[in-house]
Design a protein around this motif. Structure first.
Motif, PDB file in Angstrom:
ATOM      1  N   ASN A  93       0.805  -1.227   0.000  1.00 43.42           N
ATOM      2  CA  ASN A  93       0.000   0.000   0.000  1.00 43.42           C
ATOM      3  C   ASN A  93       0.840   1.280   0.000  1.00 43.42           C
ATOM      4  OD1 ASN A  93      -2.125  -1.765   0.228  1.00 43.42           O
ATOM      5  ND2 ASN A  93      -2.892  -0.971   2.158  1.00 43.42           N
ATOM      6  N   TYR A  94       2.122   1.178   0.348  1.00 43.70           N
ATOM      7  CA  TYR A  94       2.964   2.366   0.532  1.00 43.70           C
ATOM      8  C   TYR A  94       4.224   2.289  -0.311  1.00 43.70           C
ATOM      9  CZ  TYR A  94      -0.077   3.475   4.398  1.00 43.70           C
ATOM     10  OH  TYR A  94      -1.185   3.775   5.143  1.00 43.70           O
ATOM     11  N   LYS A  95       4.553   3.426  -0.951  1.00 38.21           N
ATOM     12  CA  LYS A  95       5.751   3.513  -1.777  1.00 38.21           C
ATOM     13  C   LYS A  95       6.583   4.694  -1.284  1.00 38.21           C
ATOM     14  CE  LYS A  95       5.916   5.395  -5.988  1.00 38.21           C
ATOM     15  NZ  LYS A  95       5.660   5.636  -7.400  1.00 38.21           N
ATOM     16  N   LEU A  96       7.885   4.474  -1.145  1.00 36.47           N
ATOM     17  CA  LEU A  96       8.799   5.547  -0.763  1.00 36.47           C
ATOM     18  C   LEU A  96       9.080   6.404  -1.988  1.00 36.47           C
ATOM     19  CD1 LEU A  96      10.601   6.731   1.480  1.00 36.47           C
ATOM     20  CD2 LEU A  96      12.406   5.189   0.666  1.00 36.47           C
ATOM     21  N   VAL A  97       8.821   7.717  -1.875  1.00 35.13           N
ATOM     22  CA  VAL A  97       9.011   8.636  -2.990  1.00 35.13           C
ATOM     23  C   VAL A  97      10.306   9.423  -2.821  1.00 35.13           C
ATOM     24  CG1 VAL A  97       8.014  10.597  -4.244  1.00 35.13           C
ATOM     25  CG2 VAL A  97       6.522   8.809  -3.337  1.00 35.13           C
ATOM     26  N   ILE A  98      10.537   9.956  -1.623  1.00 30.66           N
ATOM     27  CA  ILE A  98      11.750  10.719  -1.295  1.00 30.66           C
ATOM     28  C   ILE A  98      12.189  10.329   0.102  1.00 30.66           C
ATOM     29  CG2 ILE A  98      12.691  13.026  -0.821  1.00 30.66           C
ATOM     30  CD1 ILE A  98      10.697  14.145  -2.840  1.00 30.66           C
ATOM     31  N   ASP A  99      13.495  10.181   0.276  1.00 32.18           N
ATOM     32  CA  ASP A  99      14.057   9.911   1.598  1.00 32.18           C
ATOM     33  C   ASP A  99      15.379  10.653   1.688  1.00 32.18           C
ATOM     34  OD1 ASP A  99      14.483   8.866   4.110  1.00 32.18           O
ATOM     35  OD2 ASP A  99      15.029   6.862   3.406  1.00 32.18           O
ATOM     36  N   ASN A 100      15.436  11.668   2.555  1.00 28.85           N
ATOM     37  CA  ASN A 100      16.677  12.404   2.765  1.00 28.85           C
ATOM     38  C   ASN A 100      16.832  12.670   4.260  1.00 28.85           C
ATOM     39  OD1 ASN A 100      15.367  14.907   3.482  1.00 28.85           O
ATOM     40  ND2 ASN A 100      15.122  15.408   1.323  1.00 28.85           N
ATOM     41  N   PRO A 101      17.860  13.382   4.694  1.00 27.90           N
ATOM     42  CA  PRO A 101      18.050  13.579   6.137  1.00 27.90           C
ATOM     43  C   PRO A 101      16.931  14.360   6.836  1.00 27.90           C
ATOM     44  CG  PRO A 101      20.089  14.015   4.960  1.00 27.90           C
ATOM     45  CD  PRO A 101      19.013  13.851   3.921  1.00 27.90           C
ATOM     46  N   PHE A 102      16.082  15.041   6.088  1.00 26.47           N
ATOM     47  CA  PHE A 102      15.075  15.909   6.681  1.00 26.47           C
ATOM     48  C   PHE A 102      13.656  15.357   6.633  1.00 26.47           C
ATOM     49  CE2 PHE A 102      18.506  18.411   4.829  1.00 26.47           C
ATOM     50  CZ  PHE A 102      19.036  18.958   5.997  1.00 26.47           C
ATOM     51  N   VAL A 103      13.287  14.736   5.509  1.00 31.30           N
ATOM     52  CA  VAL A 103      11.918  14.241   5.332  1.00 31.30           C
ATOM     53  C   VAL A 103      11.922  12.870   4.670  1.00 31.30           C
ATOM     54  CG1 VAL A 103      10.885  16.547   5.098  1.00 31.30           C
ATOM     55  CG2 VAL A 103      11.585  15.279   3.054  1.00 31.30           C
ATOM     56  N   ARG A 104      10.793  12.212   4.838  1.00 31.46           N
ATOM     57  CA  ARG A 104      10.501  10.980   4.115  1.00 31.46           C
ATOM     58  C   ARG A 104       9.118  11.194   3.511  1.00 31.46           C
ATOM     59  NH1 ARG A 104       9.858   4.866   6.539  1.00 31.46           N
ATOM     60  NH2 ARG A 104       7.913   5.659   7.357  1.00 31.46           N
ATOM     61  N   VAL A 105       9.002  11.030   2.194  1.00 33.00           N
ATOM     62  CA  VAL A 105       7.730  11.230   1.507  1.00 33.00           C
ATOM     63  C   VAL A 105       7.230   9.871   1.021  1.00 33.00           C
ATOM     64  CG1 VAL A 105       6.540  12.379  -0.399  1.00 33.00           C
ATOM     65  CG2 VAL A 105       8.415  13.551   0.796  1.00 33.00           C
ATOM     66  N   LEU A 106       5.988   9.575   1.375  1.00 32.90           N
ATOM     67  CA  LEU A 106       5.361   8.305   1.014  1.00 32.90           C
ATOM     68  C   LEU A 106       4.145   8.557   0.141  1.00 32.90           C
ATOM     69  CD1 LEU A 106       5.252   6.753   4.603  1.00 32.90           C
ATOM     70  CD2 LEU A 106       7.027   6.433   2.872  1.00 32.90           C
ATOM     71  N   GLU A 107       3.884   7.637  -0.762  1.00 27.47           N
ATOM     72  CA  GLU A 107       2.636   7.641  -1.518  1.00 27.47           C
ATOM     73  C   GLU A 107       1.849   6.425  -1.061  1.00 27.47           C
ATOM     74  OE1 GLU A 107       0.962   8.141  -6.029  1.00 27.47           O
ATOM     75  OE2 GLU A 107       3.034   7.489  -5.764  1.00 27.47           O
ATOM     76  N   ALA A 108       0.616   6.658  -0.636  1.00 26.70           N
ATOM     77  CA  ALA A 108      -0.215   5.586  -0.086  1.00 26.70           C
ATOM     78  C   ALA A 108      -1.462   5.382  -0.922  1.00 26.70           C
ATOM     79  CB  ALA A 108      -0.618   5.925   1.347  1.00 26.70           C
ATOM     80  N   HIS A 109      -1.776   4.106  -1.163  1.00 21.15           N
ATOM     81  CA  HIS A 109      -3.020   3.693  -1.812  1.00 21.15           C
ATOM     82  C   HIS A 109      -3.635   2.600  -0.940  1.00 21.15           C
ATOM     83  CE1 HIS A 109      -0.875   5.316  -5.361  1.00 21.15           C
ATOM     84  NE2 HIS A 109      -2.088   5.652  -5.754  1.00 21.15           N
ATOM     85  N   ILE A 110      -4.798   2.891  -0.356  1.00 24.04           N
ATOM     86  CA  ILE A 110      -5.487   1.899   0.478  1.00 24.04           C
ATOM     87  C   ILE A 110      -6.768   1.501  -0.247  1.00 24.04           C
ATOM     88  CG2 ILE A 110      -6.490   1.377   2.729  1.00 24.04           C
ATOM     89  CD1 ILE A 110      -4.800   3.717   3.861  1.00 24.04           C
ATOM     90  N   PRO A 111      -6.851   0.246  -0.706  1.00 22.21           N
ATOM     91  CA  PRO A 111      -8.046  -0.182  -1.438  1.00 22.21           C
ATOM     92  C   PRO A 111      -9.315  -0.107  -0.582  1.00 22.21           C
ATOM     93  CG  PRO A 111      -6.252  -1.741  -1.742  1.00 22.21           C
ATOM     94  CD  PRO A 111      -5.834  -0.804  -0.646  1.00 22.21           C
ATOM     95  N   ALA A 112     -10.426   0.202  -1.217  1.00 21.14           N
ATOM     96  CA  ALA A 112     -11.718   0.229  -0.534  1.00 21.14           C
ATOM     97  C   ALA A 112     -11.997  -1.134   0.085  1.00 21.14           C
ATOM     98  CB  ALA A 112     -12.824   0.594  -1.517  1.00 21.14           C
ATOM     99  N   GLY A 113     -12.540  -1.116   1.297  1.00 25.48           N
ATOM    100  CA  GLY A 113     -12.928  -2.349   1.962  1.00 25.48           C
ATOM    101  C   GLY A 113     -11.805  -3.090   2.656  1.00 25.48           C
ATOM    102  N   THR A 114     -10.615  -2.501   2.754  1.00 20.58           N
ATOM    103  CA  THR A 114      -9.499  -3.191   3.407  1.00 20.58           C
ATOM    104  C   THR A 114      -9.157  -2.566   4.753  1.00 20.58           C
ATOM    105  OG1 THR A 114      -7.795  -1.860   2.327  1.00 20.58           O
ATOM    106  CG2 THR A 114      -8.491  -3.867   1.196  1.00 20.58           C
ATOM    107  N   GLU A 115      -8.570  -3.379   5.615  1.00 16.82           N
ATOM    108  CA  GLU A 115      -8.092  -2.932   6.923  1.00 16.82           C
ATOM    109  C   GLU A 115      -6.603  -3.209   7.002  1.00 16.82           C
ATOM    110  OE1 GLU A 115      -8.682  -4.367  11.477  1.00 16.82           O
ATOM    111  OE2 GLU A 115     -10.509  -3.775  10.400  1.00 16.82           O
ATOM    112  N   GLU A 116      -5.842  -2.183   7.340  1.00 14.90           N
ATOM    113  CA  GLU A 116      -4.399  -2.338   7.428  1.00 14.90           C
ATOM    114  C   GLU A 116      -3.976  -2.895   8.784  1.00 14.90           C
ATOM    115  OE1 GLU A 116      -2.770   1.027   4.396  1.00 14.90           O
ATOM    116  OE2 GLU A 116      -2.840   1.574   6.501  1.00 14.90           O
TER     117      GLU A 116
END
Length: 111
Positions: free
Chosen positions: A23-46
């Motif tokens: 469900n999660y993809k790492l987009v940017i990772d540096n010493p200051f921030v981490r940026v994630l892209e999340a897709h949670i399908p309808a009807g699912t529980e993480e």
């Protein structure tokens, strides 16, 4: 958990990237921030997972329920396209109770 050092977080077995890599993809990772892209399908529980504190930007409209663990109550959130919100670092659980997949960009602070 008010904040967590980035080096400690990378070794956390409950890090969202380790727990739910589908469900999660790492987009940017540096010493200051981490940026994630999340897709949670309808009807699912993480599975329970952690995030650093940060800002989320809703890229679609969706309905989620979430709870802070270990004993938080489920809270429903109706998210609209373009909504931006802050959340503290937490161990939590999320379920998509709507009819659409959620798509969110999460910017996590490492300090």
């Amino acid at each position: 958990m008010r904040w967590m050092r980035a080096s400690a977080f990378q070794n956390d077995e409950l890090d969202v990237l380790k727990v739910i890599p589908e469900n999660y993809k790492l987009v940017i990772d540096n010493p200051f921030v981490r940026v994630l892209e999340a897709h949670i399908p309808a009807g699912t529980e993480e599975k329970p997972h952690r995030h650093l504190r940060g800002i989320s930007v809703c890229m679609t409209e969706y309905t989620l329920e979430s709870r802070i663990l270990p004993d938080g109550q489920w809270t429903r959130n109706e998210r609209k396209l373009g909504t931006v919100y802050w959340s503290e670092a937490s161990l939590h659980q999320v379920r998509n109770v709507g009819k659409t997949m959620s798509h969110t960009i999460r910017i996590e602070l490492k300090y």
